[in-house]
Design a protein around this motif. Structure first.
Motif, PDB file in Angstrom:
ATOM      1  N   GLY A   1     107.210  74.593  41.606  1.00 14.31           N
ATOM      2  CA  GLY A   1     108.441  74.997  41.898  1.00 14.31           C
ATOM      3  C   GLY A   1     108.736  74.901  43.463  1.00 14.31           C
ATOM      4  O   GLY A   1     108.202  74.481  44.259  1.00 14.31           O
ATOM      5  N   THR A   2     110.120  75.366  43.801  1.00 13.64           N
ATOM      6  CA  THR A   2     110.728  75.397  44.966  1.00 13.64           C
ATOM      7  C   THR A   2     111.353  76.550  45.550  1.00 13.64           C
ATOM      8  O   THR A   2     111.755  77.386  44.469  1.00 13.64           O
ATOM      9  N   TYR A   3     111.083  77.248  46.658  1.00  7.38           N
ATOM     10  CA  TYR A   3     111.836  78.406  47.157  1.00  7.38           C
ATOM     11  C   TYR A   3     112.650  78.053  48.355  1.00  7.38           C
ATOM     12  O   TYR A   3     112.360  77.120  48.870  1.00  7.38           O
ATOM     13  N   VAL A   4     113.736  78.823  48.602  1.00  4.49           N
ATOM     14  CA  VAL A   4     114.455  78.812  49.785  1.00  4.49           C
ATOM     15  C   VAL A   4     114.312  80.247  50.217  1.00  4.49           C
ATOM     16  O   VAL A   4     114.710  81.239  49.407  1.00  4.49           O
ATOM     17  N   ALA A   5     114.479  80.338  51.617  1.00  2.00           N
ATOM     18  CA  ALA A   5     114.509  81.763  52.180  1.00  2.00           C
ATOM     19  C   ALA A   5     115.249  81.777  53.387  1.00  2.00           C
ATOM     20  O   ALA A   5     115.339  80.904  54.320  1.00  2.00           O
ATOM     21  N   MET A   6     115.968  83.025  53.954  1.00  7.74           N
ATOM     22  CA  MET A   6     116.465  83.416  54.953  1.00  7.74           C
ATOM     23  C   MET A   6     115.880  84.610  55.589  1.00  7.74           C
ATOM     24  O   MET A   6     115.873  85.482  54.930  1.00  7.74           O
ATOM     25  N   GLU A   7     115.186  84.436  56.696  1.00  8.08           N
ATOM     26  CA  GLU A   7     114.352  85.589  57.288  1.00  8.08           C
ATOM     27  C   GLU A   7     115.070  86.176  58.595  1.00  8.08           C
ATOM     28  O   GLU A   7     115.779  85.087  59.397  1.00  8.08           O
ATOM     29  N   SER A   8     115.316  87.371  58.615  1.00  8.90           N
ATOM     30  CA  SER A   8     115.885  88.113  59.840  1.00  8.90           C
ATOM     31  C   SER A   8     114.480  88.515  60.752  1.00  8.90           C
ATOM     32  O   SER A   8     113.908  89.408  60.038  1.00  8.90           O
ATOM     33  N   PHE A   9     114.101  87.969  61.666  1.00  7.00           N
ATOM     34  CA  PHE A   9     112.806  88.539  62.525  1.00  7.00           C
ATOM     35  C   PHE A   9     113.403  89.526  63.837  1.00  7.00           C
ATOM     36  O   PHE A   9     114.427  89.017  64.469  1.00  7.00           O
ATOM     37  N   GLU A  10     112.984  90.313  63.969  1.00  6.62           N
ATOM     38  CA  GLU A  10     112.769  91.360  64.953  1.00  6.62           C
ATOM     39  C   GLU A  10     111.329  91.515  65.806  1.00  6.62           C
ATOM     40  O   GLU A  10     110.400  91.932  64.948  1.00  6.62           O
ATOM     41  N   GLY A  11     111.369  91.257  66.998  1.00  8.91           N
ATOM     42  CA  GLY A  11     109.955  91.399  67.550  1.00  8.91           C
ATOM     43  C   GLY A  11     109.729  90.582  68.776  1.00  8.91           C
ATOM     44  O   GLY A  11     110.686  90.814  69.526  1.00  8.91           O
ATOM     45  N   SER A  12     108.682  89.982  68.990  1.00 10.94           N
ATOM     46  CA  SER A  12     108.633  89.036  70.288  1.00 10.94           C
ATOM     47  C   SER A  12     107.838  87.500  69.953  1.00 10.94           C
ATOM     48  O   SER A  12     107.044  87.780  69.039  1.00 10.94           O
ATOM     49  N   LEU A  13     108.439  86.697  70.716  1.00 13.93           N
ATOM     50  CA  LEU A  13     107.449  85.403  70.800  1.00 13.93           C
ATOM     51  C   LEU A  13     106.834  85.453  72.190  1.00 13.93           C
ATOM     52  O   LEU A  13     107.958  85.431  73.104  1.00 13.93           O
ATOM     53  N   ASP A  14     105.811  85.206  72.360  1.00 14.38           N
ATOM     54  CA  ASP A  14     104.929  84.966  73.791  1.00 14.38           C
ATOM     55  C   ASP A  14     105.498  85.988  74.572  1.00 14.38           C
ATOM     56  O   ASP A  14     105.792  85.924  75.683  1.00 14.38           O
ATOM     57  N   GLY A  15     105.587  87.191  74.061  1.00 10.99           N
ATOM     58  CA  GLY A  15     106.048  88.534  74.751  1.00 10.99           C
ATOM     59  C   GLY A  15     107.473  88.631  75.069  1.00 10.99           C
ATOM     60  O   GLY A  15     108.061  89.675  75.644  1.00 10.99           O
ATOM     61  N   LYS A  16     108.213  87.734  74.793  1.00 11.76           N
ATOM     62  CA  LYS A  16     109.769  87.725  74.905  1.00 11.76           C
ATOM     63  C   LYS A  16     110.430  88.529  73.712  1.00 11.76           C
ATOM     64  O   LYS A  16     110.374  88.039  72.507  1.00 11.76           O
ATOM     65  N   PRO A  17     111.054  89.883  73.905  1.00 12.83           N
ATOM     66  CA  PRO A  17     111.543  90.650  72.822  1.00 12.83           C
ATOM     67  C   PRO A  17     112.940  90.210  72.380  1.00 12.83           C
ATOM     68  O   PRO A  17     113.910  89.724  73.080  1.00 12.83           O
ATOM     69  N   GLY A  18     113.320  90.300  71.234  1.00 11.09           N
ATOM     70  CA  GLY A  18     114.475  89.956  70.572  1.00 11.09           C
ATOM     71  C   GLY A  18     114.510  89.696  69.267  1.00 11.09           C
ATOM     72  O   GLY A  18     113.537  90.126  68.455  1.00 11.09           O
ATOM     73  N   ALA A  19     115.352  89.249  68.460  1.00  8.91           N
ATOM     74  CA  ALA A  19     115.623  89.082  67.067  1.00  8.91           C
ATOM     75  C   ALA A  19     116.198  87.556  67.058  1.00  8.91           C
ATOM     76  O   ALA A  19     116.991  87.131  67.807  1.00  8.91           O
ATOM     77  N   PHE A  20     116.106  87.050  65.535  1.00  8.86           N
ATOM     78  CA  PHE A  20     116.822  85.810  65.506  1.00  8.86           C
ATOM     79  C   PHE A  20     116.504  85.601  63.815  1.00  8.86           C
ATOM     80  O   PHE A  20     115.715  86.324  63.224  1.00  8.86           O
ATOM     81  N   ASN A  21     117.294  84.890  63.403  1.00 12.57           N
ATOM     82  CA  ASN A  21     117.212  84.148  61.954  1.00 12.57           C
ATOM     83  C   ASN A  21     116.522  82.655  62.106  1.00 12.57           C
ATOM     84  O   ASN A  21     116.646  81.866  62.800  1.00 12.57           O
ATOM     85  N   PHE A  22     115.656  82.601  60.800  1.00 12.49           N
ATOM     86  CA  PHE A  22     115.222  81.492  60.599  1.00 12.49           C
ATOM     87  C   PHE A  22     115.078  81.111  59.043  1.00 12.49           C
ATOM     88  O   PHE A  22     115.184  82.137  58.206  1.00 12.49           O
ATOM     89  N   ALA A  23     115.415  79.998  58.712  1.00  9.99           N
ATOM     90  CA  ALA A  23     115.588  79.659  57.310  1.00  9.99           C
ATOM     91  C   ALA A  23     113.962  78.676  56.831  1.00  9.99           C
ATOM     92  O   ALA A  23     113.793  78.151  57.729  1.00  9.99           O
ATOM     93  N   HIS A  24     113.575  78.998  55.641  1.00 13.52           N
ATOM     94  CA  HIS A  24     112.477  78.066  55.435  1.00 13.52           C
ATOM     95  C   HIS A  24     112.281  77.663  53.952  1.00 13.52           C
ATOM     96  O   HIS A  24     113.023  78.337  52.762  1.00 13.52           O
ATOM     97  N   SER A  25     111.728  76.706  53.606  1.00 11.49           N
ATOM     98  CA  SER A  25     111.625  76.288  52.175  1.00 11.49           C
ATOM     99  C   SER A  25     110.529  75.469  52.072  1.00 11.49           C
ATOM    100  O   SER A  25     109.854  74.808  52.879  1.00 11.49           O
TER     101      SER A  25
END
Length: 134
Positions: free
Chosen positions: A60-84
């Protein structure tokens, strides 16, 4: 720049939605997910997840919209990412992950890029982002 992390699915809840009135070879479903992240990717997310999938054949196949809150390499914030992703039994293919433009906040404002997800042999879920800020 690339940042790596691991994640665990904390919750996977099927959602009640009207079934499509077109019958296909695979059932379509919708769910919400919550995840926690560790490593260079640290934080939490909430995901809207949709799939056409047969668990008996792992096809099968999935599609997803994700809302992330936290940090990347210690840089805090939030963003969306899509994946399938698509799977055909033991094989995979057609994997996709993109950071949604203009979705970043805090120190992650202006984030853009791509990434990926995979599950290693021991069951660990990995995620990575190749991103730029600007």
């Amino acid at each position: 720049m690339r940042v790596n992390g691991t994640f665990e699915v904390a919750d996977f809840t099927p959602a009640q939605v009207p079934a499509p009135d077109i019958k296909t070879g695979l059932p379509v479903g919708v769910a919400t997910m919550r995840k926690t992240f560790a490593g260079g990717v640290s934080g939490r997310s909430v995901t809207i997840f949709s799939a056409a999938y047969d668990p008996a054949t792992d096809t099968g196949t999935y599609v997803a919209m994700e809302s992330f809150e936290g940090s990347l390499d210690g840089k805090p914030g939030a963003f969306n990412f899509a994946h399938s992703a698509t799977t055909e039994g033991a094989g995979g293919g057609a994997d996709y992950l993109v950071i949604v433009p203009a979705s970043g906040t805090g120190a992650l404002a202006g984030i853009r890029g791509t990434g990926g997800l995979d599950i290693v042999a021991d069951g660990t879920h990995r995620i990575w982002f190749d991103y730029e800020l600007g």
